[in-house]
Design a protein around this motif. Structure first.
Motif, PDB file in Angstrom:
ATOM      1  N   LEU A 266      56.338  -8.621 -47.099  1.00  8.96           N
ATOM      2  CA  LEU A 266      55.754  -7.032 -47.807  1.00  8.96           C
ATOM      3  C   LEU A 266      55.861  -6.403 -48.490  1.00  8.96           C
ATOM      4  O   LEU A 266      54.834  -5.507 -48.039  1.00  8.96           O
ATOM      5  CB  LEU A 266      56.219  -6.578 -45.655  1.00  8.96           C
ATOM      6  CG  LEU A 266      55.971  -7.915 -44.799  1.00  8.96           C
ATOM      7  CD1 LEU A 266      56.672  -7.580 -43.422  1.00  8.96           C
ATOM      8  CD2 LEU A 266      54.531  -7.873 -44.811  1.00  8.96           C
ATOM      9  N   ALA A 267      57.542  -6.213 -48.931  1.00  7.58           N
ATOM     10  CA  ALA A 267      57.989  -5.386 -50.342  1.00  7.58           C
ATOM     11  C   ALA A 267      56.879  -5.189 -51.044  1.00  7.58           C
ATOM     12  O   ALA A 267      56.173  -4.513 -51.792  1.00  7.58           O
ATOM     13  CB  ALA A 267      59.016  -5.462 -50.508  1.00  7.58           C
ATOM     14  N   LEU A 268      55.747  -6.673 -51.569  1.00  5.67           N
ATOM     15  CA  LEU A 268      55.240  -7.323 -52.690  1.00  5.67           C
ATOM     16  C   LEU A 268      53.737  -6.684 -52.079  1.00  5.67           C
ATOM     17  O   LEU A 268      53.192  -5.797 -52.569  1.00  5.67           O
ATOM     18  CB  LEU A 268      55.275  -8.935 -52.641  1.00  5.67           C
ATOM     19  CG  LEU A 268      54.684  -8.993 -54.198  1.00  5.67           C
ATOM     20  CD1 LEU A 268      55.133  -8.872 -55.338  1.00  5.67           C
ATOM     21  CD2 LEU A 268      54.023 -10.821 -53.556  1.00  5.67           C
ATOM     22  N   MET A 269      53.566  -6.564 -50.782  1.00  2.37           N
ATOM     23  CA  MET A 269      52.257  -5.829 -50.432  1.00  2.37           C
ATOM     24  C   MET A 269      52.521  -4.396 -50.923  1.00  2.37           C
ATOM     25  O   MET A 269      51.179  -4.355 -51.130  1.00  2.37           O
ATOM     26  CB  MET A 269      51.621  -6.108 -49.244  1.00  2.37           C
ATOM     27  CG  MET A 269      51.828  -8.279 -48.548  1.00  2.37           C
ATOM     28  SD  MET A 269      50.341  -8.293 -49.753  1.00  2.37           S
ATOM     29  CE  MET A 269      50.816  -9.391 -51.439  1.00  2.37           C
ATOM     30  N   GLY A 270      53.485  -3.849 -50.567  1.00  2.00           N
ATOM     31  CA  GLY A 270      53.878  -2.800 -50.355  1.00  2.00           C
ATOM     32  C   GLY A 270      53.392  -1.862 -51.612  1.00  2.00           C
ATOM     33  O   GLY A 270      53.306  -1.048 -52.358  1.00  2.00           O
ATOM     34  N   ARG A 271      54.206  -2.211 -52.481  1.00  2.00           N
ATOM     35  CA  ARG A 271      54.126  -2.157 -54.149  1.00  2.00           C
ATOM     36  C   ARG A 271      52.723  -2.337 -54.405  1.00  2.00           C
ATOM     37  O   ARG A 271      51.999  -1.095 -55.717  1.00  2.00           O
ATOM     38  CB  ARG A 271      55.384  -3.012 -54.686  1.00  2.00           C
ATOM     39  CG  ARG A 271      55.016  -2.576 -56.352  1.00  2.00           C
ATOM     40  CD  ARG A 271      55.655  -4.101 -56.798  1.00  2.00           C
ATOM     41  NE  ARG A 271      57.460  -3.315 -57.122  1.00  2.00           N
ATOM     42  CZ  ARG A 271      58.744  -3.876 -57.582  1.00  2.00           C
ATOM     43  NH1 ARG A 271      58.331  -4.678 -58.695  1.00  2.00           N
ATOM     44  NH2 ARG A 271      59.363  -3.071 -57.909  1.00  2.00           N
ATOM     45  N   PRO A 279      44.816  -5.153 -60.318  1.00  2.81           N
ATOM     46  CA  PRO A 279      43.909  -3.941 -59.782  1.00  2.81           C
ATOM     47  C   PRO A 279      43.647  -4.232 -58.421  1.00  2.81           C
ATOM     48  O   PRO A 279      43.032  -3.685 -58.104  1.00  2.81           O
ATOM     49  CB  PRO A 279      42.856  -5.294 -60.546  1.00  2.81           C
ATOM     50  CG  PRO A 279      43.572  -6.185 -61.589  1.00  2.81           C
ATOM     51  CD  PRO A 279      45.339  -5.704 -60.935  1.00  2.81           C
ATOM     52  N   TYR A 280      44.780  -4.772 -58.224  1.00  2.83           N
ATOM     53  CA  TYR A 280      44.859  -5.525 -56.280  1.00  2.83           C
ATOM     54  C   TYR A 280      45.471  -3.954 -55.432  1.00  2.83           C
ATOM     55  O   TYR A 280      46.105  -4.011 -55.903  1.00  2.83           O
ATOM     56  CB  TYR A 280      45.230  -6.978 -56.140  1.00  2.83           C
ATOM     57  CG  TYR A 280      44.650  -8.043 -57.036  1.00  2.83           C
ATOM     58  CD1 TYR A 280      43.658  -7.892 -56.660  1.00  2.83           C
ATOM     59  CD2 TYR A 280      45.403  -7.963 -58.141  1.00  2.83           C
ATOM     60  CE1 TYR A 280      42.674  -9.728 -57.912  1.00  2.83           C
ATOM     61  CE2 TYR A 280      45.011  -9.375 -59.145  1.00  2.83           C
ATOM     62  CZ  TYR A 280      43.741  -9.666 -58.373  1.00  2.83           C
ATOM     63  OH  TYR A 280      43.059 -10.581 -59.114  1.00  2.83           O
ATOM     64  N   SER A 281      44.268  -3.718 -54.620  1.00  2.00           N
ATOM     65  CA  SER A 281      44.764  -3.136 -53.423  1.00  2.00           C
ATOM     66  C   SER A 281      44.108  -3.669 -52.507  1.00  2.00           C
ATOM     67  O   SER A 281      42.832  -3.914 -52.749  1.00  2.00           O
ATOM     68  CB  SER A 281      44.775  -1.452 -53.923  1.00  2.00           C
ATOM     69  OG  SER A 281      43.527  -1.100 -53.823  1.00  2.00           O
ATOM     70  N   PRO A 282      43.661  -3.058 -51.274  1.00  3.30           N
ATOM     71  CA  PRO A 282      42.836  -3.573 -50.010  1.00  3.30           C
ATOM     72  C   PRO A 282      41.425  -2.681 -50.949  1.00  3.30           C
ATOM     73  O   PRO A 282      40.603  -3.197 -50.269  1.00  3.30           O
ATOM     74  CB  PRO A 282      43.177  -2.266 -49.355  1.00  3.30           C
ATOM     75  CG  PRO A 282      44.668  -2.255 -48.780  1.00  3.30           C
ATOM     76  CD  PRO A 282      44.664  -2.540 -50.544  1.00  3.30           C
ATOM     77  N   ALA A 283      41.030  -1.798 -51.383  1.00  3.35           N
ATOM     78  CA  ALA A 283      40.252  -1.269 -52.218  1.00  3.35           C
ATOM     79  C   ALA A 283      39.816  -2.081 -53.063  1.00  3.35           C
ATOM     80  O   ALA A 283      37.898  -1.898 -53.768  1.00  3.35           O
ATOM     81  CB  ALA A 283      40.216   0.127 -52.239  1.00  3.35           C
ATOM     82  N   TYR A 302      42.603   2.697 -45.100  1.00  6.80           N
ATOM     83  CA  TYR A 302      41.580   2.187 -45.939  1.00  6.80           C
ATOM     84  C   TYR A 302      40.217   2.290 -44.910  1.00  6.80           C
ATOM     85  O   TYR A 302      41.081   1.720 -43.185  1.00  6.80           O
ATOM     86  CB  TYR A 302      41.317   1.487 -46.153  1.00  6.80           C
ATOM     87  CG  TYR A 302      42.392   1.088 -47.931  1.00  6.80           C
ATOM     88  CD1 TYR A 302      42.079   1.013 -49.516  1.00  6.80           C
ATOM     89  CD2 TYR A 302      43.692   0.617 -48.130  1.00  6.80           C
ATOM     90  CE1 TYR A 302      42.541   1.520 -50.524  1.00  6.80           C
ATOM     91  CE2 TYR A 302      44.359   1.160 -48.456  1.00  6.80           C
ATOM     92  CZ  TYR A 302      44.071   1.376 -50.184  1.00  6.80           C
ATOM     93  OH  TYR A 302      44.947   1.443 -51.418  1.00  6.80           O
ATOM     94  N   ASP A 303      38.885   1.952 -45.327  1.00 10.56           N
ATOM     95  CA  ASP A 303      38.183   1.908 -44.404  1.00 10.56           C
ATOM     96  C   ASP A 303      36.567   0.659 -44.586  1.00 10.56           C
ATOM     97  O   ASP A 303      36.451   1.436 -45.815  1.00 10.56           O
ATOM     98  CB  ASP A 303      36.882   3.434 -43.897  1.00 10.56           C
ATOM     99  CG  ASP A 303      35.712   3.141 -42.966  1.00 10.56           C
ATOM    100  OD1 ASP A 303      36.592   2.542 -42.212  1.00 10.56           O
ATOM    101  OD2 ASP A 303      35.441   4.837 -43.299  1.00 10.56           O
TER     102      ASP A 303
END
Length: 313
Positions: A266-271, A279-283, A302-303
């Motif tokens: 989860l920390a990896l996701m949070g970073r 380049p990666y995020s939900p957007a 995000y939406d």
């Protein structure tokens, strides 16, 4: 030495959900054909999206798409679930890719996935230049005209350039009664299934895909009235509590003191959640946009409304 056969026997005995990816015809020959018929398996054939007259140039060690269709037909006749991954799709040959999908559906394929060509930076002057000479047009220049972006070490078409075809491929798959999978990373949430390139969990028993990631939380948001994509939604999805550091490059590991009480996954996701670290995020995923809002922990919200609207069409 029969090692593959023995491994398949073990998977059969435990009825274990299995996905086999291949370009070959071996699954349609004995003893593998009878063995696969007793398994909880999806056999996914793959072929480049290219005109058949050019296939030997792009896939010189294959027997052609007609052989792929025969293999799918033989497997389907025995009740074995088959998928077809059309990859890479060369820009300019989208109609050929859709025609391949129709042929596969006619002989019983249950899943279709599509993925555009990616060009590793180091191969532009070597492999891609050779392919361009054989195809009779400059692949890189055509992609540049359509719009390209850098993704890690690779060059690929922009999402705006890909979107019209992905939309057509998804619509055609549904018209054919086949599950659709998007192989291009930014379009994975458009897929019918949770997996990267197909819908295995929709076409075989007891198959589950890991969902505590950006795609999983985006999919969860689609069922919410507000279509908000929040970091804390990851907490509702299974993720490993123990360390995953041994499976990661040392430069990607996050020391416990920097995890703010989260597991290292989860920390990896949070970073990466707010963007900027990669380049990666939900957007990164098509149809998902950042809002000006953040949660109490500082994670951006995000939406996914644009994605939900696209998928409802």
């Amino acid at each position: 030495m029969g090692v593959t056969r023995d491994l398949l026997c073990i998977l059969r005995d435990f009825h274990y959900p299995t996905l086999i990816s291949t370009k070959g015809a071996l699954p349609a020959s004995e003893p593998y054909l009878s063995l696969l018929a007793e398994m909880n398996v999806v056999v996914r054939l793959s072929a480049a999206g290219i005109p058949e007259v050019l296939r030997k140039m792009v896939e010189p060690r294959t027997d052609g798409f007609a052989a792929t269709i025969r293999t799918i037909g033989h497997l389907s006749e025995r009740g074995i679930t088959c998928g077809l991954r059309i990859q890479p799709i060369f820009p300019g040959y989208e109609e050929e890719a859709l025609a391949m999908a129709r042929e596969a559906a006619a002989v019983g394929v249950k899943q279709l996935s599509f993925e555009y060509l990616k060009i590793p930076g180091e191969s532009v002057k070597t492999e891609i230049a050779a392919v361009s000479r054989r195809l009779g047009y400059d692949v890189v220049e055509r992609m540049r005209r359509l719009g390209v972006v850098r993704l890690g070490p690779d060059w690929t078409l922009s999402r705006d350039a890909k979107r019209p075809f992905v939309r057509r491929a998804r619509q055609l798959s549904h018209e054919l009664g086949v599950k659709f999978g998007a192989g291009d990373t930014e379009f994975i949430p458009w897929s019918d299934g949770k997996g990267c390139c197909g819908a295995s969990e929709l076409t075989q028993e007891e198959a589950n895909h890991f969902a505590a990631n950006f795609v999983g939380v985006i999919r969860s948001s689609l069922g919410r009235p507000d279509k908000r994509v929040r970091f804390d939604m990851l907490m509702d999805l299974w993720s490993p509590e123990q360390s995953i550091g041994n499976y990661m490059d040392w430069r990607r590991r996050i020391p416990p003191r920097q995890r703010d009480g989260l597991s290292d996954w989860l920390a990896l996701m949070g970073r990466r959640w707010n963007g900027g670290k990669s380049p990666y995020s939900p957007a990164f995923f098509d149809g998902v946009v950042p809002t000006p809002d953040t949660d109490d922990a500082g994670f951006r919200i995000y939406d996914s409304s644009e994605l939900a609207k696209e998928l409802s069409g």
